[in-house]
Design an enzyme around this catalytic site. Structure first.
Site: not given
Ligand code: NAI
Length: 329
Positions: A151-152, A171, A232, A256, A261, A293
């Site tokens: 998503k992000i 991905d 992360r 971030d 942390e 963060h």
């Molecule tokens: P999401 O689940 O929609 O997307 C994650 C993507 O990573 C998926 O398409 C998956 O196939 C891919 N993926 C998994 N393993 C991989 C690898 N080894 N290499 C490349 N791609 C891989 O998650 P979303 O919503 O996009 O969030 C991503 C991350 O952002 C979260 O897991 C969270 O840790 C972090 N986050 C950080 C925030 C902050 O405030 N700093 C807030 C929200 C999320």
């Protein structure tokens, strides 16, 4: 519901979202096995990214009658899901909350670092109007590598295409139709590293993604690359990162999140001596930009988080299914 690691912004939306029939107990410390006793009497606990919900903590919660651990975040690497399943404790997360907030923060960091806005802001306040050492590069025409097109990552890819960047992505579960629509090319990780002027990480932290950025991967990167991590901290080996900065291989790093942390980010430690030598070293580099963060911190995201957490709490009380996509156990 006992709400751990509460910060003032948690009070903005959660009480209204939980509803008048829910008694919220706001606690300003983190949940761990040592503090689990404070969940006494609660049917649910609400936690954030740095609470440590391991097997022992879950055993303690279950023995006190806690039925639900509601994460008010997306990532769930800090919960032992297997132990929760064995104990019959439901674990929910917020599957989506304004992914725009996080992607836009990544852009804020990238622009600030590349154009050295953090340095010019400080200079100008000191009446130093010199431009010495503030040269950046045009994003237009440069290549961005997005690791993780969930998503992000997808929103960031679209924003960077808007800047006129060439966007490549990696991905393990690619979506070729999306990539074709957005004019993005999937490549393997080595090619991504060697092509990209900017690399941004958008993957969850798992055993496979732990330290995906380490000495060998940094060695494959284009010299001068800007690395952005708003996902992360554990995705990056900090020692290797510092080596890459010292050697000049990394042109800039915007973070971030940081692997150590916990206990530092979200806290006001301004009157104390920083104990973390790696973090202290990173803070000495002019080309390192760190926020604590805060990528999620918009009203839209806080509202989404509160709404989904409140709905899940009501689902527990009424014995109906949790919000779709939020149940992890
Ligand atoms: P999401 O689940 O929609 O997307 C994650 C993507 O990573 C998926 O398409 C998956 O196939 C891919 N993926 C998994 N393993 C991989 C690898 N080894 N290499 C490349 N791609 C891989 O998650 P979303 O919503 O996009 O969030 C991503 C991350 O952002 C979260 O897991 C969270 O840790 C972090 N986050 C950080 C925030 C902050 O405030 N700093 C807030 C929200 C999320």
């Amino acid at each position: 519901m006992a709400v751990y690691d509460t910060k003032p912004y948690d009070l903005l939306h959660l009480p209204a979202a939980a509803g008048p029939d829910v008694d919220l107990r706001f606690l300003n410390f983190r949940l761990s096995v040592d503090t689990a006793g404070t969940a006494d009497g609660a049917r649910a606990v609400c936690v954030f990214v740095n609470d440590a919900i391991d097997k022992h903590c879950l055993e303690s919660l279950a023995s006190r009658g806690v039925e639900l651990v509601a994460l008010r975040c997306t990532g769930f690497n800090n919960v032992d899901l297997e132990a929760a399943r064995d104990l019959g404790v439901a674990v929910t997360r917020v599957p989506v909350y304004s992914p725009n907030a996080v992607a836009e923060h990544a852009v804020a960091l990238l622009l600030t670092l590349n154009r050295q806005v953090h340095r010019s802001f400080n200079r100008v306040r000191e009446h130093n109007f010199s431009l010495q050492g503030l040269v950046g590069f045009d994003l237009n025409g440069r290549t961005a590598g997005i690791v993780g097109t969930g998503k992000i990552g997808r929103i960031l890819a679209r924003i960077l295409r808007g800047f006129g960047m060439v966007v490549v992505a990696y991905d393990p579960y690619p979506d070729p139709a999306w990539a074709a629509r957005e004019g993005i090319t999937y490549v393997d990780p080595i090619t991504l590293s060697s092509l990209s002027d900017v690399i941004s990480l958008h993957v969850p932290l798992t055993a496979e993604t732990h330290h995906i950025i380490r000495r060998e991967t940094i060695d494959c990167m284009k010299p001068g690359v800007i690395l952005v991590n708003v996902s992360r901290g554990g995705l990056i080996d900090t020692v290797a990162l510092i080596e890459g900065l010292k050697s000049g291989r990394l042109g800039g790093v915007a973070l971030d999140v940081y692997e150590e942390e916990e206990g530092v980010f979200f806290e006001d430690l301004s009157g104390t001596v920083l104990q973390d030598d790696l973090l202290a070293r990173m803070l000495t580099f002019p080309n390192v930009l760190i926020t604590a963060h805060q990528a999620f911190l918009t009203h839209e995201a806080l509202n989404d988080i509160a709404r989904i957490t409140g709905t899940n709490l009501q689902s527990l009380l009424q014995g109906v299914p949790f919000v779709e996509g939020s149940l992890l156990t």
